[in-house]
Design an enzyme around this catalytic site. Structure first.
Site, PDB file in Angstrom:
ATOM      1  N   ASP A   4       0.886  -1.221   0.143  1.00 49.01           N
ATOM      2  CA  ASP A   4       0.048   0.053   0.085  1.00 49.01           C
ATOM      3  C   ASP A   4       1.041   1.212  -0.073  1.00 49.01           C
ATOM      4  O   ASP A   4       1.916   1.288  -0.594  1.00 49.01           O
ATOM      5  CB  ASP A   4      -1.017   0.095   1.307  1.00 49.01           C
ATOM      6  CG  ASP A   4      -2.206   0.460   0.961  1.00 49.01           C
ATOM      7  OD1 ASP A   4      -2.343   1.846   1.108  1.00 49.01           O
ATOM      8  OD2 ASP A   4      -3.325  -0.093   0.928  1.00 49.01           O
ATOM      9  N   HIS A  10      -3.589   5.880   3.708  1.00 42.86           N
ATOM     10  CA  HIS A  10      -4.235   4.827   3.630  1.00 42.86           C
ATOM     11  C   HIS A  10      -3.825   3.396   4.080  1.00 42.86           C
ATOM     12  O   HIS A  10      -4.354   2.245   4.516  1.00 42.86           O
ATOM     13  CB  HIS A  10      -4.467   4.602   1.986  1.00 42.86           C
ATOM     14  CG  HIS A  10      -5.297   3.510   1.629  1.00 42.86           C
ATOM     15  ND1 HIS A  10      -4.931   2.212   1.195  1.00 42.86           N
ATOM     16  CD2 HIS A  10      -6.914   3.846   1.384  1.00 42.86           C
ATOM     17  CE1 HIS A  10      -6.208   1.657   0.912  1.00 42.86           C
ATOM     18  NE2 HIS A  10      -7.265   2.604   0.859  1.00 42.86           N
ATOM     19  N   SER A  47     -11.568  -1.069   0.238  1.00 39.27           N
ATOM     20  CA  SER A  47     -10.315  -1.286   0.436  1.00 39.27           C
ATOM     21  C   SER A  47     -10.301  -1.309   2.302  1.00 39.27           C
ATOM     22  O   SER A  47      -9.165  -1.771   2.877  1.00 39.27           O
ATOM     23  CB  SER A  47      -9.442  -0.124   0.174  1.00 39.27           C
ATOM     24  OG  SER A  47     -10.198   1.204   0.740  1.00 39.27           O
TER      25      SER A  47
END
Length: 917
Positions: A143, A176, A328
């Site tokens: 990520d 994220h 996600s």
């Protein structure tokens, strides 16, 4: 490929397509014009070693060791098109493809939900009764990196890697990755922050995405490979693309073959499942709402496996916490539960974990698997407590109990002895082929056989190699059964049914000189991209000018439509304004006679472009551009002199265009002017003027209508018509017609009628009248009220009185006439005191009224005068007197047809005879 370099990519792809028309091989060569900076990079896999020549012409960006994969671009000053083509054809290269960009699936914050309600939704509390951590395996988060100093994460982190800058630690500069890590393994039971599904874990941060949340495909692939090679057991991927990639497919297989479970988000745009989630061995996770429904923005399709809660409260960059949502955030929940299960069953393989998570999901959609929720909602408690089953599709031993078989996804099942058989139903999205591959444990694939049932057709196949089944859009069935009737053991198998779309009807048209010729007219065509680097050329030979409007639409986000338009001898124009799955609308084209070529392509990547399961539709709207045959007629003195009853056509091809026409009326006439064929999106002004340019009539068609009609009485002379539109038009022609009907006795419709003399004479005496449009309508039926009015005028009746008929009051237009005719005994009513003034007068009643008005008496004829009148008929005596007096006659077959309605002409004719005598 960088998504924001789409237009450059498209131009390169088009240039490559045009270049491949030639069969010559072009090699990369220096160019001495002003060099443009390279705009993208390419992933190349070598069969053995990298060619020394490649190093001379290329800028090496990254090398990935024993995988024989490099990322590179042509050196500055080299032609990228030729460079790509050269190495695409090199025998040393296994494949070359554009380096694509992946994007996060995260959604904006939504703080309306209570903190960590998703844990209760998947029953995590019950699962924690059995397992709360797993420090024996490693979960890699590929990520944006992770906040390595977050107090709720740092104790669960192990060393990772920063693939964006290997000199730096994999710190999260986006947030994220930190969100994802917190869902999996925020330290639990530590009296601060939140709790991950795993209270204790080993999380490997792999930074493959930049601060913007996007990154190149090679970095993502290398991130997965790094995780596999450095001991990861589970890899979480909360990102995706809509396009297939051979490179990424190889990476996914690499992980599967080494026992690593990949889990990926399906995507958040409410469309098809994104890659890598869509690959057969990747567990694809969608999102569910708090009330256990598929979230409307969660991507769905044949490849979907599970759904998990869409909304979470999790760790954030800088040591904080925040609400996040999207698939996600759903994917890491599945990864964490997989780790809990693996802690209890460390001997399981990835396909067994996938099978178990599917079979323990809570069915929240259609019964069994469905494309919106997959096998259902993730249930942590069931995954920890329910026993493993080799075959979750039982009982499916009969065709009518067949279970849905997701396409493009590996499933696990078993045949348990010679008497067992497994039926599946495949719902093909289009015509095409289904490739079935079988892998077995403890047996050979040839120990099983497959039967395919499509309609009334059935066929058996051996499974010692992949089987290709021809399918049509819709349902067909397959049966997996033992090949040996004496089989005793259970055969566990993994089945993958991959779909390949049909070859469209326009192939082979991948090159311009093979362009499929279309007729020069409006039409719709539907095509496919069924093979690697498929592109479709079409040609239309226009023979006259016109306007061309195009719409290129697709039914899947697996296609990013683009269209190139080129007239022979002219420069091509490329239209690619929208993204995947969105229609393209090129500007209208003014076409001239000549050949026009159209290239339809899928530019979701540069080269190669892989087949896509979907259709495109090219809608062609061609409107001929007409030339006005009457020009110049823009001024009154240029007016076109018209002939009566002749259609004149024209167009108004500029905003200032005015069309003038003139016509002559020889005698007083009723003139009808008709303008038709007006485009419904235009307003047309019609003016009628006399010879002194004085307006007599002005009309405008109503919006959406295509016609204007005008009718009026005109005396002898010359008249003019002027036409003017609010906007020009030349794609269709209007039609203008003028008709003149001379007024005979003041009527326009009796000039050639047999009753003309009678009608004219009666009109002079003002006994009969017509309608407001100067028509007499001689063949219309006459009503009882109309007949009474004519009789009163013809016989000069003046004495009236009260009317005894209940349906004729003083407000009725014929009250006075009915009163006088009734007093004279000419008309009578019906038994219910009704006169029925608007009722059609039949021929027998007509004779009776006229006979009464003339006061005919005398003897009756010896017999009835007509073949259809009996002596006992009520009007027989009256008819006899009328015939004897020469007032009426019957038809040529000697019938009178007494009940037939009398026409206005018939009544006038007999009335005229009556008053002449």
């Amino acid at each position: 490929m960088k998504i924001n370099l789409k237009y450059t990519v498209l131009l390169i792809a088009i240039l490559i397509a045009l270049h491949t028309i030639s069969d010559r091989i072009s090699y990369a060569r220096p160019i001495h014009d002003e060099p443009a900076a390279p705009s993208s990079s390419w992933i190349i896999k070598w069969k053995k070693e990298m060619s020394p020549q490649f190093k001379k012409t290329s800028e090496i960006i990254a090398e990935y060791g024993r995988s024989r994969i490099v990322t590179a671009r042509p050196r500055a000053g080299y032609d990228e098109r030729a460079w790509v083509e050269q190495w695409s054809r090199s025998p040393d290269v296994e494949y070359i493809q554009a380096n694509q960009t992946y994007h996060l699936s995260a959604k904006p914050d939504d703080p309306m939900y209570s903190r960590q309600t998703y844990l209760r939704q998947i029953h995590a509390e019950k699962a924690w009764d059995y397992v709360t951590e797993n420090r024996s395996l490693t979960i890699a988060v590929v990520d944006t990196g992770i906040d390595l100093d977050h107090p709720d994460l740092k104790n669960n982190l192990v060393p990772g890697v920063n693939l964006i800058d290997r000199k730096k630690q994999p710190y999260d500069d986006n947030g994220h990755g930190t969100n994802v890590a917190g869902v999996i393994a925020a330290v639990g039971n530590n009296k601060q922050g939140v709790s991950g599904l795993l209270w204790g874990a080993k999380i490997m941060p792999i930074k493959a995405l930049e601060a913007s949340g996007s990154g190149d495909e090679d970095k993502l692939g290398e991130g997965i490979r790094y995780a596999v090679d450095h001991g990861a057991d589970i890899v979480v991927l909360s990102l995706g693309l809509h396009s297939y990639s051979r490179y990424m497919s190889d990476i996914v297989k690499y992980a599967e073959n080494r026992g690593v479970l990949l889990i990926a988000a399906s995507g958040n745009d409410g469309k098809t499942v994104k890659y890598p989630a869509a690959y057969p061995t990747v567990l694809a996770v969608g999102g569910a709402t708090p009330d256990n429904r598929a979230h409307h923005d969660s991507n769905y399709g044949q490849e979907l496996d599970l759904v998990a809660p869409w909304e979470v409260y999790t760790t954030a960059n800088g040591g904080g916490y925040e609400y996040k949502n999207g698939t996600s955030m759903a994917a890491p929940q599945v990864a964490a539960v997989a780790a809990l299960v693996w802690a209890a069953h460390p001997e399981w393989k990835p396909h067994e974990l996938r099978n178990h998570l599917r079979q323990t999901a809570e069915d929240i959609g259609d019964k069994g698997w469905d494309s919106r929720t997959g096998y259902g909602l993730l249930r942590a408690d069931k995954a920890l407590t329910q026993p493993y089953r080799d075959d979750i599709y039982e009982n499916n031993d009969k065709r009518n109990a067949a279970k849905p078989l997701p396409i493009n996804k590996m499933i696990s099942a078993a045949v348990q002895g010679a008497d067992d058989q497994d039926w599946y139903v495949i719902d093909a999205p289009y015509d095409g082929t289904i490739e079935v591959q079988i892998e077995t444990d403890g047996a050979a694939p040839s120990d099983l056989q497959l039967r395919h049932v499509l309609g009334s057709s059935e066929k058996e196949y051996s499974l010692n190699k992949p089987v290709n089944l021809n399918v049509t859009k819709g349902k067909s069935y397959i049966r997996i059964s033992p090949a040996n009737a004496r089989l005793k053991q259970t055969v566990k198998y993994r089945l993958t049914a991959s779909f390949h779309i049909y070859r469209d009807a326009f192939e082979d048209n991948d090159r311009q000189y093979k362009a499929y010729v279309l007729p020069a007219r409006s039409q719709k065509i539907t095509g496919t991209f069924h093979q690697t680097n498929d592109q479709d050329w079409f040609m239309i030979n226009f023979t006259q000018p016109g306007t061309l409007r195009l719409k290129l639409s697709v039914d899947t986000t697996r296609i990013d439509p683009a269209i190139m338009i080129q007239r022979t001898g002219e420069e091509a124009s490329v239209v690619d304004n929208a993204s995947e799955g969105i229609a393209e609308y090129p500007d209208p084209i003014d076409v001239e006679p000549g050949k026009y070529y159209f290239l339809i392509s899928n530019v979701i990547t540069k080269s190669p472009v892989y087949p896509a399961a979907g259709e495109y539709t090219l809608a062609i709207d061609y409107a001929t551009k007409y030339v006005d045959p009457n020009e110049p007629n823009d001024k009154p003195f240029q007016a076109v002199m018209m002939s009566m009853n002749t259609a004149y056509t024209g167009v108004l091809n500029t905003d200032e265009d005015v069309d003038w026409f003139a016509f002559k009326v020889k005698e007083t006439s009723y003139v009808t002017i008709d303008v038709s064929g007006i485009p419904p999106e235009r307003l047309l002004s019609f003016s009628l003027l006399d010879s002194s340019n004085i307006p007599l009539d002005l009309r405008l068609n109503k919006p959406g209508t295509t016609r204007i009609q005008s009718g009026r009485k005109l005396t002898a002379g010359t008249y003019y018509i002027r036409l003017l539109a609010d906007q020009n038009f030349d794609h269709q022609m209007y039609k203008l017609t003028v008709k003149a009907q001379p007024l005979i006795g003041g009527f326009r419709d009796i000039a050639k009628h047999w009753a003309r003399p009678a009608i004219v004479e009666l009109a002079k005496q003002k006994i009969v009248s017509g309608y407001g449009d100067y028509s007499f309508r001689p063949e219309n039926s006459i009503t009882r009220a109309e007949a009474a009015a004519m009789l009163v005028k013809a016989f000069g009746l003046t004495q009236g009185g009260s009317v005894a008929f209940k349906d004729v009051n003083k407000s009725h237009w014929a009250y006075d006439a009915v009163s006088k005719a009734s007093r004279a005994g000419i008309v009578k009513g019906y038994g219910n005191q009704a006169f029925a003034p608007d009722r059609k007068l039949n021929r027998a009643e007509m004779a009776a009224m006229l006979a009464g008005a003339m006061k005919l008496g005398g003897k009756n004829s010896a017999e009835a005068p007509f073949a259809d009148i009996s002596d006992s008929y009520w009007a027989a005596p009256i008819l006899s007197r009328m015939v004897d007096g020469g007032y009426l006659s019957g038809y040529s077959d000697n019938t009178f047809r007494p009940e037939k309605p009398a026409s206005r002409a018939e009544f006038a004719s007999i009335l005229y005879r009556a008053i002449r005598k």
